[in-house]
Design a protein around this motif. Structure first.
Motif, PDB file in Angstrom:
ATOM      1  N   SER A  50      -6.832   3.488   6.758  1.00  0.00           N
ATOM      2  CA  SER A  50      -7.611   3.162   5.555  1.00  0.00           C
ATOM      3  C   SER A  50      -6.728   3.081   4.312  1.00  0.00           C
ATOM      4  O   SER A  50      -7.120   2.464   3.314  1.00  0.00           O
ATOM      5  CB  SER A  50      -8.709   4.202   5.348  1.00  0.00           C
ATOM      6  OG  SER A  50      -8.145   5.478   5.092  1.00  0.00           O
ATOM      7  N   LEU A  51      -5.556   3.706   4.373  1.00  0.00           N
ATOM      8  CA  LEU A  51      -4.629   3.677   3.238  1.00  0.00           C
ATOM      9  C   LEU A  51      -3.676   2.478   3.278  1.00  0.00           C
ATOM     10  O   LEU A  51      -2.888   2.295   2.357  1.00  0.00           O
ATOM     11  CB  LEU A  51      -3.801   4.964   3.196  1.00  0.00           C
ATOM     12  CG  LEU A  51      -4.581   6.274   3.028  1.00  0.00           C
ATOM     13  CD1 LEU A  51      -3.646   7.463   3.131  1.00  0.00           C
ATOM     14  CD2 LEU A  51      -5.321   6.285   1.695  1.00  0.00           C
TER      15      LEU A  51
ATOM     16  N   THR B 132       3.096  -1.688   9.205  1.00  0.00           N
ATOM     17  CA  THR B 132       3.393  -1.275   7.826  1.00  0.00           C
ATOM     18  C   THR B 132       4.884  -1.187   7.536  1.00  0.00           C
ATOM     19  O   THR B 132       5.259  -0.807   6.424  1.00  0.00           O
ATOM     20  CB  THR B 132       2.758   0.094   7.537  1.00  0.00           C
ATOM     21  OG1 THR B 132       3.263   1.064   8.459  1.00  0.00           O
ATOM     22  CG2 THR B 132       1.242   0.026   7.662  1.00  0.00           C
ATOM     23  N   THR B 133       5.718  -1.541   8.507  1.00  0.00           N
ATOM     24  CA  THR B 133       7.164  -1.434   8.320  1.00  0.00           C
ATOM     25  C   THR B 133       7.851  -2.731   8.738  1.00  0.00           C
ATOM     26  O   THR B 133       7.768  -3.105   9.912  1.00  0.00           O
ATOM     27  CB  THR B 133       7.744  -0.275   9.158  1.00  0.00           C
ATOM     28  OG1 THR B 133       6.941   0.886   9.003  1.00  0.00           O
ATOM     29  CG2 THR B 133       9.170   0.025   8.736  1.00  0.00           C
TER      30      THR B 133
ATOM     31  N   SER C  14       0.836  -1.205   0.000  1.00  0.00           N
ATOM     32  CA  SER C  14       0.000   0.000   0.000  1.00  0.00           C
ATOM     33  C   SER C  14       0.871   1.255   0.000  1.00  0.00           C
ATOM     34  O   SER C  14       2.094   1.194   0.141  1.00  0.00           O
ATOM     35  CB  SER C  14      -0.921   0.004   1.224  1.00  0.00           C
ATOM     36  OG  SER C  14      -0.162   0.233   2.398  1.00  0.00           O
ATOM     37  N   ARG C  15       0.216   2.407  -0.107  1.00  0.00           N
ATOM     38  CA  ARG C  15       0.956   3.671  -0.119  1.00  0.00           C
ATOM     39  C   ARG C  15       1.666   3.920   1.212  1.00  0.00           C
ATOM     40  O   ARG C  15       2.758   4.487   1.243  1.00  0.00           O
ATOM     41  CB  ARG C  15      -0.008   4.817  -0.428  1.00  0.00           C
ATOM     42  CG  ARG C  15      -0.402   4.918  -1.889  1.00  0.00           C
ATOM     43  CD  ARG C  15      -1.428   6.000  -2.123  1.00  0.00           C
ATOM     44  NE  ARG C  15      -2.743   5.588  -1.657  1.00  0.00           N
ATOM     45  CZ  ARG C  15      -3.844   6.326  -1.804  1.00  0.00           C
ATOM     46  NH1 ARG C  15      -3.768   7.522  -2.372  1.00  0.00           N
ATOM     47  NH2 ARG C  15      -5.008   5.891  -1.365  1.00  0.00           N
ATOM     48  N   VAL C  16       1.069   3.478   2.295  1.00  0.00           N
ATOM     49  CA  VAL C  16       1.716   3.645   3.597  1.00  0.00           C
ATOM     50  C   VAL C  16       2.890   2.682   3.735  1.00  0.00           C
ATOM     51  O   VAL C  16       3.948   3.043   4.260  1.00  0.00           O
ATOM     52  CB  VAL C  16       0.699   3.420   4.734  1.00  0.00           C
ATOM     53  CG1 VAL C  16       1.369   3.588   6.091  1.00  0.00           C
ATOM     54  CG2 VAL C  16      -0.463   4.398   4.606  1.00  0.00           C
ATOM     55  N   HIS C  17       2.728   1.455   3.256  1.00  0.00           N
ATOM     56  CA  HIS C  17       3.818   0.479   3.310  1.00  0.00           C
ATOM     57  C   HIS C  17       5.037   0.967   2.516  1.00  0.00           C
ATOM     58  O   HIS C  17       6.183   0.716   2.912  1.00  0.00           O
ATOM     59  CB  HIS C  17       3.367  -0.873   2.746  1.00  0.00           C
ATOM     60  CG  HIS C  17       2.485  -1.660   3.671  1.00  0.00           C
ATOM     61  ND1 HIS C  17       1.127  -1.457   3.755  1.00  0.00           N
ATOM     62  CD2 HIS C  17       2.767  -2.657   4.541  1.00  0.00           C
ATOM     63  CE1 HIS C  17       0.608  -2.292   4.639  1.00  0.00           C
ATOM     64  NE2 HIS C  17       1.576  -3.035   5.137  1.00  0.00           N
ATOM     65  N   CYS C  18       4.778   1.618   1.408  1.00  0.00           N
ATOM     66  CA  CYS C  18       5.877   2.017   0.513  1.00  0.00           C
ATOM     67  C   CYS C  18       6.617   3.269   0.996  1.00  0.00           C
ATOM     68  O   CYS C  18       7.669   3.606   0.430  1.00  0.00           O
ATOM     69  CB  CYS C  18       5.332   2.266  -0.890  1.00  0.00           C
ATOM     70  SG  CYS C  18       4.711   0.760  -1.699  1.00  0.00           S
ATOM     71  N   LEU C  19       6.102   3.945   2.006  1.00  0.00           N
ATOM     72  CA  LEU C  19       6.808   5.104   2.540  1.00  0.00           C
ATOM     73  C   LEU C  19       8.111   4.674   3.197  1.00  0.00           C
ATOM     74  O   LEU C  19       8.222   3.562   3.736  1.00  0.00           O
ATOM     75  CB  LEU C  19       5.941   5.834   3.565  1.00  0.00           C
ATOM     76  CG  LEU C  19       4.780   6.678   3.037  1.00  0.00           C
ATOM     77  CD1 LEU C  19       3.946   7.189   4.199  1.00  0.00           C
ATOM     78  CD2 LEU C  19       5.293   7.840   2.198  1.00  0.00           C
ATOM     79  N   ASP C  20       9.099   5.560   3.163  1.00  0.00           N
ATOM     80  CA  ASP C  20      10.361   5.284   3.847  1.00  0.00           C
ATOM     81  C   ASP C  20      10.109   5.131   5.352  1.00  0.00           C
ATOM     82  O   ASP C  20       9.273   5.822   5.930  1.00  0.00           O
ATOM     83  CB  ASP C  20      11.346   6.433   3.597  1.00  0.00           C
ATOM     84  CG  ASP C  20      12.756   6.081   4.039  1.00  0.00           C
ATOM     85  OD1 ASP C  20      13.013   6.108   5.262  1.00  0.00           O
ATOM     86  OD2 ASP C  20      13.595   5.799   3.177  1.00  0.00           O
TER      87      ASP C  20
END
Length: 272
Positions: free
Chosen positions: A62-63, A140-141, A16-22
């Motif tokens: 939700s993201l 998410t990390t 997801s977009r949150v997972h892909c954040l640094d």
């Protein structure tokens, strides 16, 4: 509970977009949320601030493409660490109030005070508003990304190495526990079964705990030797590859910090 450790790491591998954040972005945002909540004085102003934090968390969650059930289960896993302290607050007078009104009085001079109940609710909201961001970060990390991100933010290398080793052995311990638990279940053993003699159950549990310690020690030696052979040592986190944040990630960090500060200031001024 320990069997679900592996699911945390599995969910952290999402796309997801949150997972892909640094990882550094999520670490900074998590610390900003926690610090701003902890900085709020113990007063009823915590109620609207916590509500804002929950609403913001819902947007972030939700993201992640993770179900609400995942969050609620992990939140329940953290409750034993704070629930005991929070519940006992209702029986004590604390320095944040001058007058105390008893609601219920028990023998031996024990009473439940209205002000202490209010303080316990404030403490519960502070605990929840902080822990939900930690749950978001851990869900998410991946663990290794989390350690590398912390190291790039200036976290000491020795501490990063120690935490990395602890996390590795924690998952090994969880796998051992699951194997032994399955073996006992196949043999129809249950520690809570009244059909088995009490002393027999204690004896088997003692043998089980001893076996887990021995297997953990032996597996730890094998794992550590294998890691040294692959170059994993005290300098592992000293020389990480440089990784710059993107412009969008900088904007996100600044925006979230400004949002936290603005919400905190607005609540304090309005409640004052």
């Amino acid at each position: 509970m320990i069997e679900h450790l592996a699911t945390i790491e599995r969910d952290a591998q999402g796309t997801s977009r949150v997972h892909c954040l640094d990882a550094r972005v999520k670490i900074i945002i998590t610390f900003a949320a926690i610090i701003s909540m902890v900085a709020m004085p113990y007063s009823t102003a915590v109620y609207p601030l916590a509500l804002c934090w929950f609403a913001l968390f819902v947007v972030w969650w939700s993201l992640t493409d993770l179900s609400p059930r995942v969050f609620f289960w992990r939140y329940l896993m953290t409750l034993p660490f704070g629930l005991f302290i929070i519940i006992f607050q209702i029986f004590f007078e604390n320095p944040y109030y001058d007058v105390f009104t008893p609601i219920v009085t028990f023998p031996f001079g024990i009473s439940i005070y209205a002000q202490s109940v209010e303080f316990a609710s404030i403490l519960a909201l502070k605990f929840t508003a902080c822990i939900i961001w930690v749950i978001l970060l851990s869900s998410t990390t991946p663990m290794e990304d989390l350690l590398q991100g912390a190291r790039r933010l200036g976290f000491p290398s020795v501490m990063a190495l120690s935490l990395g080793m602890m996390i590795r052995y924690l998952f090994v311990f969880a796998e051992m526990y699951a194997d032994i638990n399955d073996a006992l279940a196949v043999r129809h053993f249950s520690a809570f079964s009244r059909a088995l003699p009490y002393r027999y159950r204690i004896k088997i549990l003692a043998y089980t705990i001893g076996t887990m310690f021995l297997r953990s020690y032996e597996q730890g030696e094998r794992t550590y030797t294998a890691m040294l052979c692959r170059g994993y040592g005290k300098d592992t986190y000293e020389h990480l590859e440089k990784k710059a944040l993107t412009g969008g990630e900088y904007i996100l960090i600044i925006s979230m910090i400004v949002l936290f500060c603005a919400t905190f200031t607005g609540v304090v001024l309005f409640w004052a």
